[in-house]
Design an enzyme around this catalytic site. Structure first.
Site, PDB file in Angstrom:
ATOM      1  N   ASN A  32       0.804  -1.348   0.022  1.00  0.00           N
ATOM      2  CA  ASN A  32      -0.061  -0.039   0.165  1.00  0.00           C
ATOM      3  C   ASN A  32       0.875   1.090  -0.036  1.00  0.00           C
ATOM      4  OD1 ASN A  32      -1.936   1.920   0.652  1.00  0.00           O
ATOM      5  ND2 ASN A  32      -2.307   1.369   2.550  1.00  0.00           N
ATOM      6  N   TRP A  33       0.871   1.958  -1.125  1.00  0.00           N
ATOM      7  CA  TRP A  33       1.809   3.073  -1.238  1.00  0.00           C
ATOM      8  C   TRP A  33       1.282   4.318  -0.562  1.00  0.00           C
ATOM      9  CZ3 TRP A  33       4.478   3.535  -6.876  1.00  0.00           C
ATOM     10  CH2 TRP A  33       5.293   2.513  -7.043  1.00  0.00           C
ATOM     11  N   LYS A  34      -0.049   4.282  -0.146  1.00  0.00           N
ATOM     12  CA  LYS A  34      -0.704   5.416   0.475  1.00  0.00           C
ATOM     13  C   LYS A  34      -0.504   6.497  -0.526  1.00  0.00           C
ATOM     14  CE  LYS A  34      -0.220   3.206   4.769  1.00  0.00           C
ATOM     15  NZ  LYS A  34       0.115   3.156   6.327  1.00  0.00           N
TER      16      LYS A  34
ATOM     17  N   HIS B 299      -9.202   0.789   5.277  1.00  0.00           N
ATOM     18  CA  HIS B 299      -7.903   1.098   6.002  1.00  0.00           C
ATOM     19  C   HIS B 299      -7.990   1.925   7.245  1.00  0.00           C
ATOM     20  CE1 HIS B 299      -3.899   2.362   6.889  1.00  0.00           C
ATOM     21  NE2 HIS B 299      -3.609   1.268   6.263  1.00  0.00           N
TER      22      HIS B 299
ATOM     23  N   GLU C 225      -6.658   4.437   8.131  1.00  0.00           N
ATOM     24  CA  GLU C 225      -6.378   6.025   8.007  1.00  0.00           C
ATOM     25  C   GLU C 225      -7.632   6.368   7.129  1.00  0.00           C
ATOM     26  OE1 GLU C 225      -2.619   5.318   5.889  1.00  0.00           O
ATOM     27  OE2 GLU C 225      -1.732   4.949   7.759  1.00  0.00           O
TER      28      GLU C 225
ATOM     29  N   GLU D  93      -4.562  -5.029  10.823  1.00  0.00           N
ATOM     30  CA  GLU D  93      -3.598  -3.812  11.033  1.00  0.00           C
ATOM     31  C   GLU D  93      -4.142  -3.196  12.632  1.00  0.00           C
ATOM     32  OE1 GLU D  93      -2.012  -2.954   7.111  1.00  0.00           O
ATOM     33  OE2 GLU D  93      -3.759  -1.723   7.237  1.00  0.00           O
TER      34      GLU D  93
ATOM     35  N   GLY E 272       3.160   2.234  10.556  1.00  0.00           N
ATOM     36  CA  GLY E 272       4.289   3.139  10.446  1.00  0.00           C
ATOM     37  C   GLY E 272       4.915   3.375  11.854  1.00  0.00           C
TER      38      GLY E 272
ATOM     39  N   SER F  39       3.860  -2.371  10.321  1.00  0.00           N
ATOM     40  CA  SER F  39       5.526  -2.351  10.389  1.00  0.00           C
ATOM     41  C   SER F  39       6.043  -3.800  10.067  1.00  0.00           C
ATOM     42  CB  SER F  39       5.947  -2.063  12.011  1.00  0.00           C
ATOM     43  OG  SER F  39       5.625  -0.802  12.124  1.00  0.00           O
TER      44      SER F  39
ATOM     45  N   GLY G  55       3.010  -1.033   4.175  1.00  0.00           N
ATOM     46  CA  GLY G  55       3.193   0.200   3.732  1.00  0.00           C
ATOM     47  C   GLY G  55       4.536   0.607   3.369  1.00  0.00           C
ATOM     48  N   GLY G  56       5.018   1.289   4.449  1.00  0.00           N
ATOM     49  CA  GLY G  56       6.398   1.802   4.253  1.00  0.00           C
ATOM     50  C   GLY G  56       7.479   0.849   3.281  1.00  0.00           C
TER      51      GLY G  56
HETATM   52  P1  PGA Z   1       3.419   0.134   7.470  1.00  0.00           P
HETATM   53  O1  PGA Z   1       1.669   0.333   7.024  1.00  0.00           O
HETATM   54  O2  PGA Z   1       3.671  -1.049   6.747  1.00  0.00           O
HETATM   55  O3  PGA Z   1       3.843   1.452   7.025  1.00  0.00           O
HETATM   56  O4  PGA Z   1       3.300   0.155   9.171  1.00  0.00           O
HETATM   57  C1  PGA Z   1       0.988  -0.830   7.041  1.00  0.00           C
HETATM   58  C2  PGA Z   1      -0.327  -0.391   6.471  1.00  0.00           C
HETATM   59  O5  PGA Z   1      -1.071   0.640   6.920  1.00  0.00           O
HETATM   60  O6  PGA Z   1      -1.040  -0.940   5.436  1.00  0.00           O
END
Ligand code: PGA
Length: 249
Positions: A9-11, A93, A95, A163, A169, A209, A230-231
């Site tokens: 997920n590149w957000k 998600h 967010e 998650e 993150g 993470s 994510g990251g």
């Molecule tokens: P992260 O994000 O790997 O940067 O912790 C995971 C996500 O929100 O899908």
């Protein structure tokens, strides 16, 4: 057989130049035993899907609207994602739940439309730090999933991602016991609601993470069928380590 899925997920990250990372991933994984998914920002879905072509990596959206079209400035319809070459979409998600006040009912409506439009819905759930500390994790997950997963869910059109919000993150990861407890609980919920045939075959991803350094131990936990990353999905060098860990899990 349950599918293994490494999803990135590149957000709100990435421009056209970032598509070079896709080339590197394709070179590293010309074929894969697991499914690989990248969800770039909406501006890149079409270009990424075209770049991958028939390759082993799928392209997905990060959200879609519940309506097929209409006066919803800034939103994206499931059919538009399909038109752009996407096969999956993330819904719910944390967010989106936080930044856009999305409710379980909103997420269920989005997932219903997404799956009816031919997309695989990656439905997210997860507790906050306060809820974990208060011992409410399983209640929260149970409520979110009961409200967010549509009745038409099948193993072919639905993936669940656990998650924990406090792990996203932050570099903080639950213990393997904590991950296993929640994943086993989600599996039971899916089997109770959809029966063994469907419930046992819906893939459950862990997210929060995940890095190349912790992926193998997380993938060894029962009912962990992959990761939502994510990251560490932004750079092919990192994501490929996670994909390789899943391939050998
Ligand atoms: P992260 O994000 O790997 O940067 O912790 C995971 C996500 O929100 O899908």
């Amino acid at each position: 057989m349950r599918k293994k899925l490494a999803a990135g997920n590149w957000k709100m990250n990435g421009t056209t130049a970032s598509l070079a990372e896709v080339d590197a991933l394709l070179a590293a994984h010309p074929a894969s035993k697991c499914e690989i998914l990248l969800c770039p920002p909406a501006t890149l879905v079409s270009a990424m899907a075209a770049r991958i072509g028939d390759g082993p990596i799928h392209t997905g959206g990060q959200d879609c609207h519940a309506e097929p079209s209409g006066a919803h400035t800034g939103d994206i319809a499931a059919g538009m994602l399909v038109d752009a070459g996407a096969s999956h979409v993330i819904v719910g998600h944390s967010e989106r739940r936080q930044d856009h006040n999305e409710t379980d009912a909103d997420i269920r409506a989005k997932a219903t439309t997404a799956t009816a439009t031919g997309l695989v819905a990656v439905i997210c759930c997860g507790e906050s730090d306060n809820q974990r500390v208060a011992g409410q994790t399983l209640d929260v997950i149970g409520t979110q999933l009961a409200g967010s997963i549509p009745d038409n869910a099948t193993a072919a059109n639905t993936v669940v991602a656990y998650e924990p919000i406090w792990a996203i993150g932050t570099g903080k990861v639950p213990t393997l016991e904590q991950i296993g407890e929640v994943h086993d609980f989600i599996r039971k919920i899916l089997i109770d609601r959809f029966g063994t045939e469907t419930g046992d075959n819906i893939s459950i991803l862990y997210g929060g993470s995940v890095k190349p350094t912790n992926a193998s131990e997380i993938f060894a936990v029962s009912n962990v069928d992959g990761a939502l990353v994510g990251g560490a999905s932004l750079k092919a060098a990192d994501f490929t380590g996670i994909i390789s860990a899943l391939e050998t899990a």
